[in-house]
Scaffold this motif. Structure first.
Motif, short mmCIF file in Angstrom:
data_model
loop_
_atom_site.label_atom_id
_atom_site.label_comp_id
_atom_site.label_asym_id
_atom_site.label_seq_id
_atom_site.Cartn_x
_atom_site.Cartn_y
_atom_site.Cartn_z
N UNK A 1 29.60 -21.18 -4.98
CA UNK A 1 28.54 -20.64 -3.94
C UNK A 1 27.62 -21.69 -3.36
N UNK A 2 27.63 -22.43 -4.57
CA UNK A 2 26.59 -24.15 -3.98
C UNK A 2 28.09 -24.57 -2.92
N UNK A 3 29.29 -25.11 -2.88
CA UNK A 3 30.39 -25.41 -1.73
C UNK A 3 30.64 -25.05 -1.25
N UNK A 4 29.85 -23.40 -0.70
CA UNK A 4 30.72 -22.89 0.73
C UNK A 4 29.12 -23.37 1.23
N UNK A 5 27.89 -23.19 0.75
CA UNK A 5 26.45 -23.88 1.16
C UNK A 5 26.38 -24.89 1.56
N UNK A 6 27.06 -26.45 1.04
CA UNK A 6 27.54 -27.14 1.59
C UNK A 6 28.47 -27.53 2.89
N UNK A 7 29.80 -26.14 2.84
CA UNK A 7 30.19 -26.22 3.67
C UNK A 7 29.48 -25.96 5.23
N UNK B 1 30.37 -11.67 -11.01
CA UNK B 1 29.44 -10.88 -9.58
C UNK B 1 28.58 -12.38 -9.38
N UNK B 2 28.74 -13.72 -9.67
CA UNK B 2 28.67 -15.01 -8.96
C UNK B 2 28.76 -14.63 -7.70
N UNK B 3 30.61 -14.28 -7.12
CA UNK B 3 30.83 -14.19 -6.32
C UNK B 3 31.48 -13.29 -5.99
N UNK B 4 30.65 -12.16 -6.15
CA UNK B 4 31.01 -10.99 -5.14
C UNK B 4 29.58 -10.54 -5.07
N UNK C 1 39.09 -17.33 -1.85
CA UNK C 1 38.28 -16.35 -2.32
C UNK C 1 38.41 -15.36 -3.08
N UNK C 2 38.15 -14.61 -1.89
CA UNK C 2 38.16 -13.27 -2.49
C UNK C 2 38.77 -12.37 -2.57
N UNK D 1 28.86 -19.29 -14.52
CA UNK D 1 28.15 -20.97 -14.05
C UNK D 1 29.15 -21.70 -12.84
N UNK D 2 30.41 -21.73 -13.44
CA UNK D 2 31.17 -22.03 -12.11
C UNK D 2 31.50 -20.52 -11.00
N UNK D 3 31.44 -19.77 -11.77
CA UNK D 3 31.11 -19.27 -10.33
C UNK D 3 30.20 -19.33 -8.97
#
Length: 455
Positions: free
Chosen positions: A88-94, A43-46, A35-36, A82-84
């Motif tokens: 975030x979606x997968x992080x929330x699911x984790x 912006x979607x990931x930061x 990630x980082x 959108x891929x970014x």
């Protein structure tokens, strides 16, 4: 008060049992390192980037540079963003996968409102129970591990899309540079044709050359102007294609800054192909296999029945007494041991192995074709630059001089002119093709060619 204390103690014991269910069974998986370090420009990931912050935007002026085009696309390409958000979606699911199942509260009152001894409330019994499911198969940590690999896969999808966007912008910028140069060259050709027409017209008036020469010069001038309009339209289309990468329907720039790179020594193919594992389309398969293995582990864990531990308090009104209740329940795996899903996941793992091999073979094949095109275009640019262009330019200058001295007629000048400008057109095309081939090879190996030694 005694009833409340009993419920409280029972609840604490049940929750403690649930929290201690599986922590000692499996070591938690390590955090993803994708990630980082990779997603700083999105912006979607930061989360620290404000969408209204001007520092996170790239302002386009009348003259667009290549670095600004890349930055603009990284920050504002809709598909990439959108891929970014998918990461975030997968992080929330984790996060969701790591949560314990909720305890269950059950309250009952019986032996009241009936007939005979059960009439009224004197014989009622009140039972309060608190239950907690204990995951014997370490389901929670395995779900968390599976969700972690899915997040990493989303990261690889983002990385692949980012590389596709950067490569696409690079090719679009090269094509726009090519169109701009062709348009500029065509303007030069119109100027040359106009000067030649003016010169011939003056000679026709002086009676030195026939009227037919002026007509032919007029035809050539008209043809050059038609080609100029076509070149301008191609330039406009190339501008629009480039601006579309950051979501602009109308280009905000009027010209591009920079030059198409001249060919440098191309590294040998044996050395280039060793970098193919850095292609995210190939590299992602290691994570893909981990994800399939994690999914298989989870399905195998689901085959182990979980138990539910419950405890509570029961109070009998007619006796004026109460007692604690403790219970354990679990399904009996006589028929469903999740064997179908386990077998399906084993097949999926085997299928993934073959897909990885197929992807690797296809990537090697595509790289070989792109590399051959790179070598061919580099050779063509070199020959045109060192031999063909100088010869065509010399022949054109000699034809002009000879025409002014009366040694050559107009047709020889026209032939030399066409040869020079057609050669320049081909040279620009070959130079653009070389630069596009470089971008394609670098996309396939995930590494700049400049970092690979040519020796």
């Amino acid at each position: 008060m005694k009833l409340f204390k009993a419920i409280l103690v029972t609840g604490m014991l049940v929750l403690a049992a649930g929290c201690a269910t599986e922590e000692t069974l499996i070591e938690p998986p390590s955090e993803s390192t994708l990630g980082d370090k990779i997603y700083k420009r999105s912006p979607a990931l930061n989360q620290n980037v404000n969408s209204q912050d001007t520092a996170s935007k790239v302002t386009i002026s009348d003259t667009l540079t290549f670095s600004d085009a890349l930055s603009k696309a990284l920050l504002e390409n809709p598909r990439l963003q959108g891929y970014g958000w998918q990461v975030r979606v997968k992080e929330a699911e984790r996060i969701q996968a790591s949560l314990l199942p909720n305890p269950q509260l059950n309250a009952e009152m019986e032996n009241f409102g009936g007939t005979g001894p059960f009439e009224g409330y004197d014989s009622r019994e009140v039972t309060v129970k608190l239950g907690q499911k204990i995951l014997l198969g370490a389901d929670r940590l395995k779900r968390k591990r599976l969700a972690g690999t899915q997040k990493e896969l989303a990261g690889w999808d983002y990385e692949t899309q980012k590389l596709d966007v950067l490569t696409g912008v690079t090719k679009a910028y090269i094509s726009a540079m090519e169109a701009q140069r062709q348009w500029q060259q065509q303007q030069e050709l119109v100027d040359v044709a106009q000067n030649l027409y003016n010169s011939i017209s003056a000679q026709v008036k002086a009676g030195k050359v026939p009227k037919l020469a002026q007509t032919k010069a007029q035809v050539e001038l008209s043809r050059a102007k038609i080609d100029l309009e076509n070149a301008r339209n191609q330039w406009e289309s190339a501008r629009s294609s480039l601006a579309a990468y950051w979501g602009n329907k109308q280009p905000q720039f009027e010209q591009l800054k920079g030059q198409l790179s001249m060919p440098s020594e191309v590294p040998k193919y044996a050395k280039v192909q060793t970098y193919i594992q850095q292609n995210p389309d190939v590299a992602r398969w290691a994570t893909e296999l981990q994800q399939r293995e994690s999914a298989l582990d989870l399905e195998q864990a689901k085959g182990i029945p979980d138990i539910t531990v419950s405890g509570g308090y029961k109070h009998a009104e007619d006796l004026g007494a109460g007692a604690a209740i403790v219970g354990v329940s679990m399904p009996l795996p006589f028929f469903d041991r999740n064997q179908g899903n386990i077998r399906a996941l084993k097949y999926e793992l085997n299928r993934a192995e073959w897909h990885r091999e197929a992807t690797l073979i296809q990537t090697y094949k595509t790289l070989r074709v792109a590399y051959n095109r790179l070598r061919s275009s580099a050779h063509e640019v070199k020959q045109l630059h060192e031999q063909v262009l100088p010869g065509a330019k010399t022949a054109f200058e000699a034809a002009q001089t000879g025409y002014r001295q009366g040694k050559f007629d107009y047709l020889e000048v026209l032939d030399a002119q066409r040869t020079l400008f057609s050669t320049r057109t081909r040279y620009i095309q070959a130079l653009a093709e070389y630069n596009r081939a470089v971008a394609e090879v670098e996309r396939l190996i995930g590494t700049p060619l400049s970092e690979i030694s040519a020796n």
